[in-house]
Structures are given as C-alpha cells and as structure tokens.
Design a protein around this motif. Sequence first.
Motif: not given
Lengths: 811, 111
Positions: A443, A513-517, A520-521, A538, A540-543, B16, B56, B58, B63
């Motif tokens: 990070a 709350s709703c994961g991350c990149h 989610r994928p 979903d 919105q959870s796709r690259f 989202r 995406i 979140h 990102t």
Amino acid sequence: MTCKLVVIGAGMASGRMLEELDTSAFDITLFGAEPRGNYNRILLSPVLAGEQEFNEIITHDAAWYAEQGITTRFGETVVKIDKKKKLVVTPQGTTPYDKLVIATGSASFFIPVQGNDLPGVVGFRDLDDVEAMLAAAGKTDPKAVVIGGGLLGLEAAAALHKQGMEVTVLHLMDHLMERQLDPAAGYLLQKELEGRGINVVCKAHTAAILGKDHVEAVLLEEGDLFPADLVVMAAGIRPETRLAIDASIRVERGIWVDDAMQTTAEDIYALGECVEHDTVVYGLVAPLFDMAKVLAKTLQGQTAAFVPPMVSTKLKVTGVDLFSVGDFAEGEGREEIVFRDPARGIYKRLILRDNKIIGVVMYGDTADSGWFFDKLKSGEDISEIRETLIFGPAYQGGEMMDPLALVAAMPDSAEICGCNGVCKGTIVQAIQDGATDLGAIKAVTKASASCGSCSGLVEQVLAVTLGDDFQAPAPAGICACTDHSHEDIRRIIKSQQLKSIPAVMQEMSWKTSCGCHICRPALNYYLIAEFPLDYADDLQSRFVNERNHANIQKDGTYSVVPRMWGGITTPQELRAIADAAEKYNVPTIHVTGGQRIDLLGVQRQDLPAMWADLNGAGLVSGHAYSKGLRTVKTCVGSDHCRFGTQDSTGLGIKLEKILWGSWTPHKVKLAVSGCPRNCAEATCKDLGVICVDSGYQVSVAGAAGMELKQTEALATVETEQEVIDLAVAFIQLYRESAAYLDRPYKWVAKVGLGWVIEQVVDDAENRAALCERFEISQSVYRTDPWAEQAKPEYQTNKWATLADLTLEAAQ
Amino acid sequence: MTSWIDIAALDDVPPRGARVVKTAHGCVAIFRTAQDRVYAIDDACPHKKGPLSEGIVHGTAVTCPLHNWVIDLQTGMAQGADEGHVNTYEIKVENGRILLDSTRLMARTAA
C-alpha cells in the motif's frame, strides 16, 4: 606482400578458423567440394527430422565470404598438393599458396561388405545424404536400415522414424552408444527407442547388402534379413587424408599435427576431423573449434597450443535426455554412485577416483549435468558432500547461498519491484516507518503491487529488516477486506449456499461495505461458477474489459477481436473485418499470436455498432478480454499438411465451439497440433493436444508468459470424443477448484497433477459429472455477448453519454 | 453561487457504477455508490488519464481501470502511496433526479 592462404575444405572447422583469423592480413582462397557455403553439420539431424530448414543451419553464406574478401571456389575439388612448387591442383588449374590449410574433414565409413556401393546406400555427412534419405522416406511404406548405433546412427534413425519410415538399427556392439554410455544407460535408451517403434538389433554382424539395381535388404551373418529401401552407413567416420598421403605428409589414422596444428610439411597445416593430435582423432565439434582458434593464432605468427578439452555428449533426439562425459569404465581404485528409478526411466551414475568425479552418465533426467560437469572439470574433492552428491545441487545445503544473506547484501539502490521501480532502500524506509507486513508495504510503496512476482523478495527484505520481530505471514486474506483465503471463500460459498456477493460479505464478516477491486471480481466469478443458473452476473464487479467486452488500451480506446474458430476464416469474414476497420477508422490492425485479427484504437461509443456489423457477417466475440476461453490455436493438420496425422483443425474448432463463452478463474488457451512437429505450439498452453498416428496426446498446465513451462502429460487417447471429454472435464475441474487469477499451471502446481489425473482421467464417473456440470453452465454462457450488448436498450443505458453539456455552453 | 443543471435520473446510473457527462473542457464522471450517494469528478486519472468512469466502485472510492490507482470520490485525492488528485464538482439528488452544479464547468468554458 600479402600472404597467400589457401584453405581446402569449407566445413565447420575451417569456417570457425576463418572467423578467428584477421582476414585482412591474408589473400585467402577457399576450396569446397560441396557446391554450397558452410553450414552447421551438427544440425543435419533436425533437418532430416523436418524440425528445421536447411537455410536455418547455414553459418557462412556467399555474402559472408565476400565481406571477408575471401575468394570461394565451391564445387571445385582439389586433386593434388605440390609441396615443392607450393601449388594446389584442381581440374580447372593450379593455385599457388604461401600457407596451406587442409580441412578436408571426414567421410562416412562404409563397412566393407558386398553391396555397399549399391544405389540407396548413403552416409550421413552432408546435405546430399539428407536429401537422398528424404527422397527414400517419400516412398510408400518405406523401410530404412541404419548400420551403427552410435550418436550419428541413432539421430538418423530417430529422424527417419519421424519422417514415417520403418527403421531398424543394426549395431555391432553389445549396447547402443557404447563409447558414451555404460550398459545400463544403453539399455534404457534402447527401451525408449523400441517404445517409439524403432527396431534395435545389437550384436548384429552385417554380412551383405542385397539388391539388384538398388538396395533391397540387409543380411546378417546370423541369417536375419531386413528389407530396406534405404541403408544409412553410420558405423563411424574415416578421416579424409588422401591429399596428404599423396603429398607424402605424415598420416596416422588422421593427418598428424603438432600442438600448433602444423603438419610434417613446411607451411602446411591441418585441422578438423581429418587430423590426429596426440594419437586422438576428434569427431565432436567442441575440440574442432578449439583447434580453429589455435590455428588462427599460428597463422598470424602467435604461439598457441591445442589442449584436448573434456568433451561431453548429448544426443539430439527429441524427448531423449542423455548426458555423458569423462571416463566411465570400471577399474582399479574407482568407485561409483548410482541412482536408479526404473519406473520413471531415470539412471544416474557418477564415477569417482580419489574423491573426484571422473565420469558422469545420466539418462532420463539430465537437469544437473552442468553441475556435475563443473565438478568434474574443476577436480573438486567431493568427500564432504558425497552422501547427497547424486541428488544434485538442490540438496547441497552448503552450496546454496542463504537467500536472506543474499537480500541483506543487496545495496539500498537494488531494484526489488521491476514493475513499479521500487528499490530496496524505499522498502526498508517504509518498514522503519511502520509498514511491517506485505500488505502495508504494498500500500505504501507499491512494491509487489503489479505482477506480484517479487513478493517473496519483499518478504525477505521484511525478514532482514525486522529480524526477530518478523512473523511469517499467516495464510493471508485475498485483500484488505477479508482475512479469508480464496480456498476458504470457495468452500464456504458452496457449503453455506451463499448466492450473492452481499451474502458472502455478510456471512464471512467482510471488513468493508462493498469490497474492493480485488475481492469483488473474485467473488463474482466464484458465484458464477457455483450457481450458473441462479446467480446473475454482476457487471459492476467486473473489470472494465469484461464489462465492455473489449480490451481497454492506454489511451482509453478499445481493441476488438472477433473469434476465428480454430484460426480458420473466410473471404467474407475478412471483408467484413476490413469494412469495419475502415468504417470505424481503426488505426492499427494486428495479427495476434492466437490466430485472430485485433482491431486496435476503437472509440468506446463505436463498439456496439461495430459489433452489430461484425455480427452481420457471422462473426462473434473472440473473448480476447476475458478470464475465460481465449483461443484454440491449430495447425492445418491432415487436411493439407503432408505430415499431419489427424484433423487438428477440425478438432480445434470442435473444442472451441464447446468451450467458448465459459468463464474461468483466469484466461485459458488451447492448441491442437496435427503431428509431433507441433506447429500450433501446443506444449506451452493451458491444455495442448498433439495428434499422433495412433491418437491424441493431451497435456496440461503449460505456460508461456511471465513464466515459461512445458505442459505435462494428462493422458493419451484414441478418439476425438475422448479428447473433448478430457478437455471439458479438466477445465470444469479448474473452474470449480482454482483460486481466481491462478492460471491452470499455478493451480495444478498447488493441487498436484496426480490429483487432477485421478479426477479427470482415472475416474470415468467423475469425468462425466464434470462434463455435465460444465454443460449446465454453458447453457447460460455459450452465447455471444456482442450481440446482446449491441441491442438498442444498451445504447441508452450504457453506451451513450449521460448528458452533453457542451451544447449548453454554446448557448 | 451555484447553478444546478438537471442531467439525468438517478436510475440512469447503475449502483456501484458511473456514467459520463460531456463538457466543454472534458468528460466528467458521475458516480453512484451502493448507498445511492452520487459524486462528480473529472473522468481522467491523475496518473495516466485512465477513464475513472470505467473503474470498479467500492465504498466511496473508484479503482482506475488502467493501473489500479484508487481515487476517493469525495475529495478526488489518490489513496495509498499514489499522489495526485482530480477535480470534484458539486452534485446532488432531488426527487430522483441528479443535479450538477455547472458554475465551475461553465466558468472554465467562458475563460
């Protein structure tokens, strides 16, 4: 005055000598009996086997000689050397020399039996021999007899077998390659060759070669008769010494030379396979190249001496791993260490004297040959490591440098993460500032945040910097949102029947709350794979690429790749592609490695219209953007190719039609090659098929990206349907159990190929169940996303801009 | 002073997800979070100008699809080790409609 240098023989030894020589100081004339330039004779075997073309093995062509100012007289045979007048004589005239080099090489030794001069009896020395052999291989039901089971004979035999000939090797001695191999390794080699269908007869005394106008058969003294359209003489070589003998230069088995490569005649030198140095005649290339260096120096008036090098042998037969070096006869004061694994066909033997390695014979696994060879050359005392010596360098504790010491020794400026250009100093600083685990370092510094291949190194920097405070990472969560691993998540989704992303996050205590990149994928994929009929993909959870069904490029444009089933296309498809490229102003058209056409630089808003146009010509998405089935690469197989054994193209198309549209943990690439020449490069794919006469060899878990790995055998089967079932079951097993973003080779490395074979090959019931589950999933996903996304409702909901304020500004 | 322009219905933007508004000085990405909050920022990552609207979404971050920079939708600031920021614009939802403050966008155009 410039020294007139005449060289007789344009082979590998003289070629290397001319390379080493300062040619500007000489006026050089080169005679070669063959009407062509210099080529790498060692590679005639691959040419014979059809694995290489002749023009690939040329080392010096006419242009090279011209550049060096060398006069070439190819096809002109020197018939006499006149020592007194310092001339060489050819049928075309005489040529004077100041210094002369004889590099006439050697000829195949034709065993002295009746019939050895019949048409169809050839040696294996030059391209003419190869062409004669290939001509014989082209006959119907062709049969070949190779006399001699040494290095050259076996390479010829394997190559001729590959060309479709029925081959018999007749070998005089008790076991094959007796000069390089001991009996045990010779036996393994014989077994391997016989397994391939090559007939091997040892202790075979040839009595006569029979035939009227052309060779027809070979007769042994024992009475056995072997029909033959071709007989290859590979029973040894005979140094070509006639010119020297006629000129009264000393000749033993070869032309005698001293350490400086000088013959007994003034200003006459010799090198290569035609010479004898210190009672030894050489036939392998490494010592000849050493001679070339020595002679070049001698000619330039420098002192140099030829020292016979230690020569190792490797057999150039595809799929046979064999290595030998040094002295491996048994004898007084000699000890040996032997390792055998008969089931895997592995044999290793080290011969020791006074605690030093003096000989090495390896068969089946030669990975450590270089390490043993080094020890042999250095004469290192091995008594300290004797107990584990045979297992190679990986088992020598003291040999391997402590990896932590290596990292500790790196300077702060050493780059650790190549993707993001992060050096060790930056990471150490981050650790001292409180980033004490891999995730934190990632990070703060971005080290290991891209391809991840340096994460091991980063952890070592952590260990070195923190010392005792370093704690090896517990099985890490897949991202900062969770402590659970991919495997845990998959297991719990299945056991708890969690059918949505929020359900997984809730039940597994997601920290965000709703994961991350990252998560989610992965979750979206796991749910698709587990509940194909119930779970709605979903987007919105796709690259972006999978959401937009095209590959985003650095400037925000996209690339569009239509599917070409098995790499086959038609004029109509090509016209449609060309029309689309013009209509949508595609700046770059690129042909991909997967046998597709890539249209690059397409504007986002043009995608749906372009897809509609392509759909109109029958073209569908090539999924060049997906973690899913990408391509099935094929060669043209038995449809067109003279070597093709099966319909590789047809099989590739069948596989692609079944597999396309399926989502997988990472991308999946297949290939089908029509013969072992493997033009479709099947052995570095996720799943590769090699067609052979008797069926299909299916192998899996190859890689040709950041890592390079050959596939491993899954099974050999007889029918196309069996191939398809294996492929489908393998991919379904991968879909069901791999971690997201693990390519099949990584997954197989984790679960073990043995387990995969049990699931897919051995257990027929399980294989059928896997195929059935795949088909259920494909009932939803075997469809063209382009056709769907080009529908009008997507235009307003997705592709159009939400509003255009440039118009308001204009008011 | 604010100058609200009604640009679309909230439901025109997927939760989202994001859609793009064209303006005279470039594209602005309109984001809608899982909690139906909306944000407007420049549709160009401070790193290599990647289209953030395709990223995406979140929490209240996105990102970037090109190199995984994470941009905070509330502040426009890059997160973690990355440094940089994008412009943010005033935006709100009233009666199911998205309203965007055009003052800065127009001012820029006029300038």
